[in-house]
Motif scaffolding. Structure first.
Motif, PDB file in Angstrom:
ATOM      1  N   GLU A  27       0.878  -1.012   0.216  1.00 42.49           N
ATOM      2  CA  GLU A  27       0.048   0.078  -0.132  1.00 42.49           C
ATOM      3  C   GLU A  27       1.006   1.250   0.146  1.00 42.49           C
ATOM      4  N   ALA A  28       0.589   2.343  -0.657  1.00 40.16           N
ATOM      5  CA  ALA A  28       1.615   3.426  -0.891  1.00 40.16           C
ATOM      6  C   ALA A  28       0.823   4.725  -1.319  1.00 40.16           C
ATOM      7  N   PHE A  29       1.139   5.729  -0.449  1.00 37.09           N
ATOM      8  CA  PHE A  29       0.584   7.004  -0.537  1.00 37.09           C
ATOM      9  C   PHE A  29       1.672   8.005  -0.658  1.00 37.09           C
TER      10      PHE A  29
ATOM     11  N   LYS B  97       3.371   1.023   2.775  1.00 33.26           N
ATOM     12  CA  LYS B  97       3.365  -0.286   3.524  1.00 33.26           C
ATOM     13  C   LYS B  97       3.620  -1.255   2.715  1.00 33.26           C
ATOM     14  N   GLN B  98       4.737  -2.112   3.180  1.00 33.89           N
ATOM     15  CA  GLN B  98       5.179  -3.650   2.573  1.00 33.89           C
ATOM     16  C   GLN B  98       5.540  -3.139   1.165  1.00 33.89           C
ATOM     17  N   HIS B  99       5.885  -1.977   0.729  1.00 32.98           N
ATOM     18  CA  HIS B  99       5.869  -1.608  -0.627  1.00 32.98           C
ATOM     19  C   HIS B  99       7.342  -1.361  -0.927  1.00 32.98           C
ATOM     20  N   GLN B 100       8.328  -0.792  -0.056  1.00 29.81           N
ATOM     21  CA  GLN B 100       9.830  -0.459  -0.384  1.00 29.81           C
ATOM     22  C   GLN B 100      10.459  -1.768  -0.290  1.00 29.81           C
ATOM     23  N   ARG B 101      11.144  -2.071  -1.456  1.00 35.60           N
ATOM     24  CA  ARG B 101      11.831  -3.398  -1.604  1.00 35.60           C
ATOM     25  C   ARG B 101      13.019  -3.029  -1.149  1.00 35.60           C
ATOM     26  N   LEU B 102      13.806  -3.955  -0.436  1.00 33.74           N
ATOM     27  CA  LEU B 102      14.956  -4.182  -0.071  1.00 33.74           C
ATOM     28  C   LEU B 102      15.814  -5.461  -0.336  1.00 33.74           C
ATOM     29  N   GLY B 103      16.431  -5.931  -1.210  1.00 28.98           N
ATOM     30  CA  GLY B 103      16.838  -6.965  -1.469  1.00 28.98           C
ATOM     31  C   GLY B 103      15.639  -7.997  -2.001  1.00 28.98           C
TER      32      GLY B 103
ATOM     33  N   ASP C 258      13.386  -8.556   0.395  1.00 29.60           N
ATOM     34  CA  ASP C 258      12.556  -8.217   1.582  1.00 29.60           C
ATOM     35  C   ASP C 258      11.741  -6.948   1.255  1.00 29.60           C
ATOM     36  N   PHE C 259      10.536  -6.703   1.877  1.00 31.00           N
ATOM     37  CA  PHE C 259       9.802  -5.662   1.750  1.00 31.00           C
ATOM     38  C   PHE C 259       9.707  -4.918   3.105  1.00 31.00           C
ATOM     39  N   CYS C 260       9.449  -3.636   3.258  1.00 28.87           N
ATOM     40  CA  CYS C 260       9.286  -3.087   4.651  1.00 28.87           C
ATOM     41  C   CYS C 260       8.281  -1.754   4.491  1.00 28.87           C
ATOM     42  N   ASP C 261       7.780  -1.543   5.726  1.00 32.71           N
ATOM     43  CA  ASP C 261       7.194  -0.087   5.722  1.00 32.71           C
ATOM     44  C   ASP C 261       8.012   0.851   5.918  1.00 32.71           C
ATOM     45  N   ALA C 262       7.690   2.186   5.131  1.00 29.72           N
ATOM     46  CA  ALA C 262       8.816   2.999   5.182  1.00 29.72           C
ATOM     47  C   ALA C 262       8.155   4.653   5.064  1.00 29.72           C
ATOM     48  N   THR C 263       8.932   5.374   5.254  1.00 34.93           N
ATOM     49  CA  THR C 263       8.232   6.951   5.152  1.00 34.93           C
ATOM     50  C   THR C 263       9.587   7.694   4.415  1.00 34.93           C
ATOM     51  N   GLY C 264       9.124   8.356   3.368  1.00 35.62           N
ATOM     52  CA  GLY C 264      10.278   9.088   2.631  1.00 35.62           C
ATOM     53  C   GLY C 264       9.879  10.641   2.399  1.00 35.62           C
ATOM     54  N   VAL C 265      10.987  11.654   2.424  1.00 40.31           N
ATOM     55  CA  VAL C 265      10.834  12.953   1.929  1.00 40.31           C
ATOM     56  C   VAL C 265      11.627  13.088   1.036  1.00 40.31           C
ATOM     57  N   GLU C 266      11.315  14.014   0.028  1.00 38.71           N
ATOM     58  CA  GLU C 266      12.202  14.371  -1.006  1.00 38.71           C
ATOM     59  C   GLU C 266      12.050  16.175  -1.174  1.00 38.71           C
ATOM     60  N   PHE C 267      13.173  16.590  -1.628  1.00 39.06           N
ATOM     61  CA  PHE C 267      12.953  17.987  -1.552  1.00 39.06           C
ATOM     62  C   PHE C 267      13.823  18.643  -2.869  1.00 39.06           C
ATOM     63  N   TYR C 268      13.351  19.575  -3.379  1.00 38.01           N
ATOM     64  CA  TYR C 268      14.126  20.267  -4.613  1.00 38.01           C
ATOM     65  C   TYR C 268      13.834  21.864  -4.690  1.00 38.01           C
ATOM     66  N   LEU C 269      14.988  22.286  -4.860  1.00 36.30           N
ATOM     67  CA  LEU C 269      15.088  23.674  -5.062  1.00 36.30           C
ATOM     68  C   LEU C 269      15.917  24.346  -6.283  1.00 36.30           C
ATOM     69  N   GLY C 270      15.346  25.101  -7.130  1.00 36.14           N
ATOM     70  CA  GLY C 270      15.993  25.664  -8.305  1.00 36.14           C
ATOM     71  C   GLY C 270      16.118  27.213  -8.645  1.00 36.14           C
ATOM     72  N   TYR C 271      17.142  27.557  -9.269  1.00 39.49           N
ATOM     73  CA  TYR C 271      17.248  28.956  -9.724  1.00 39.49           C
ATOM     74  C   TYR C 271      17.962  29.079 -10.782  1.00 39.49           C
ATOM     75  N   VAL C 272      17.230  29.674 -11.948  1.00 39.68           N
ATOM     76  CA  VAL C 272      17.861  29.988 -13.266  1.00 39.68           C
ATOM     77  C   VAL C 272      18.635  31.212 -13.092  1.00 39.68           C
ATOM     78  N   PHE C 273      20.101  31.474 -13.172  1.00 41.46           N
ATOM     79  CA  PHE C 273      20.619  32.292 -12.685  1.00 41.46           C
ATOM     80  C   PHE C 273      21.310  33.487 -13.760  1.00 41.46           C
ATOM     81  N   SER C 274      21.210  32.964 -15.102  1.00 37.22           N
ATOM     82  CA  SER C 274      21.854  33.728 -16.229  1.00 37.22           C
ATOM     83  C   SER C 274      20.711  34.473 -16.783  1.00 37.22           C
ATOM     84  N   LYS C 275      21.224  35.534 -17.282  1.00 37.42           N
ATOM     85  CA  LYS C 275      20.227  36.594 -18.113  1.00 37.42           C
ATOM     86  C   LYS C 275      19.488  35.986 -19.419  1.00 37.42           C
ATOM     87  N   ASN C 276      20.217  35.129 -20.088  1.00 40.43           N
ATOM     88  CA  ASN C 276      19.568  34.494 -21.058  1.00 40.43           C
ATOM     89  C   ASN C 276      18.808  33.419 -20.775  1.00 40.43           C
TER      90      ASN C 276
END
Length: 375
Positions: free
Chosen positions: A254-256, A277-283, A285-303
């Motif tokens: 199960e995944a959210f 829940k029983q979704h993340q595969r480790l070899g 085996d499967f396990c319950d897990a919690t994940g977080v991702e973050f992204y920050l981007g900036y276009v810094f040139s005039k063109n």
């Protein structure tokens, strides 16, 4: 006669047959100004993306690898001359390409674990679907991107070479088995209007003794307004087994996921949270897990061609899983130069601090350069 040669013969025959059908439907008392090849190509949109990278691990290993290159076509054919009816047949085929020998020692690619399904195949199926559209509704069936990914996790999928390790999309190969990635044998209904998108899906796979009418089901939703986007996705496996084979899902899978992003002028930021829940595969085996991702981007040139981005991925098993200090944790840094539409060259690094059960460092850090050329 090899399989590739047979496929070419079948493809040429189908083109000839389709052309004859178009000509046969043209009234004989009118001048035919339409070339049958033009009639076909007006309904077909080809596309492709060549992506190759070179990775350098901190202990000296070097690997040249595919970075999810692909070619494909999208088809849309109106079933009524009245455009207001807006009733169409739609479909698509997307093929993945192994342009170079894949080096699993130095992983420098955007789909974590996707290489499992690609070993030894010069060309392989990424997507293949058909269906119907009517105004704001689409119904499709086949191998497709899931609503879990498209609506719930897509906002965070912005890095060129790393990322995607903590959203639960590619848990088994390309996520086709569990239904969270490029889902196999998928029935999908979507609605899109004025920034709102809603999707429902189900898989009819019949791959285990617990198979049901719908072996998995899922839903997703997203909303975009003034540069801000938010989405969520949910997926549940109904036919999982306790000890799954490589092409089977785990019992209790199960995944959210939920993600949000904001873009304004040169600035962009995105974040996601997943509960698995029983979704993340480790070899094996499967396990319950919690994940977080973050992204920050900036276009810094005039063109507006040069862009810098940074972020991180963090995935940790729940405390009751008995996996000690095991986790996936790495920071990402990237600089890219866009030279045509979405085509770019880039340099990226992954500073990996992932740990084993005993707390030892699990992976090497990697630096790489790559190119993405879309056409």
């Amino acid at each position: 006669m090899d399989i590739l040669y047979k496929r070419r013969i079948i493809f040429i025959f189908l083109l000839f047959w389709f052309g004859q059908e178009i000509q046969a439907q043209t009234p004989q008392n009118k001048k035919d100004d339409t070339n049958w090849i033009d009639a076909i190509t007006s309904r077909v949109t080809p596309y492709g993306s060549l992506r190759i990278g070179t990775g350098f691990a901190e202990e000296g290993e070097i690997g040249i690898s595919n970075n999810a290159p692909r070619v494909g076509i999208k088809v849309k054919h109106a079933l009524s001359k009245n455009e207001d009816d807006n009733f169409n047949v739609i479909g698509g085929i997307e093929l993945g390409l192994n342009l170079v020998a894949r080096d699993e020692t130095v992983e420098f690619a955007v789909d974590p674990g996707a290489g499992i399904a690609q070993v030894g195949d010069a060309v392989f199926a990424r997507l293949g679907y058909a269906g119907f559209s009517y105004r704001d509704l689409e119904f499709t069936f086949g191998k497709q991107n899931s609503v879990y990914y498209q609506l719930g996790a897509n906002q965070i999928d912005k890095f060129s070479a790393f990322g995607g390790a903590a959203i639960g999309v590619w848990n088994i190969s390309d996520g086709g088995v569990s239904g969270t990635g490029r889902a196999n044998q998928l029935l999908k209904l979507t609605y899109a209007n004025s920034g709102l998108k809603i999707g429902l899906q189900g898989q009819a796979r019949n791959i285990s003794v617990n198979s049901k009418s719908l072996d998995t089901y899922g839903f997703g939703a997203s909303y975009t307004i003034d540069g801000f986007a938010i989405g969520l996705g949910y997926n549940k496996v109904l036919d999982g087994v306790d000890d799954p084979l490589p092409n089977q899902a785990k019992d209790g899978d199960e995944a959210f996921v939920t993600s949000a992003s904001y873009e304004k002028n040169r600035f962009s930021v995105a974040a996601s949270y997943s509960n698995l829940k029983q979704h993340q595969r480790l070899g094996d085996d499967f396990c319950d897990a919690t994940g977080v991702e973050f992204y920050l981007g900036y276009v810094f040139s005039k063109n507006k061609r040069w862009k810098a981005a940074t972020g991180f991925n963090y995935l940790t098993p729940d405390d009751d899983q008995g996996l000690g200090d095991f986790n996936t944790a790495f920071a990402i840094g990237e600089v890219s130069y866009t030279f045509k539409k979405s085509s770019k060259i880039f340099a990226a690094t992954k500073i990996d601090q992932s740990k084993t059960i005993t707390g030892d460092r699990r992976n090497q850090s990697v630096f790489g350069i790559g190119i993405k050329f879309d056409f």
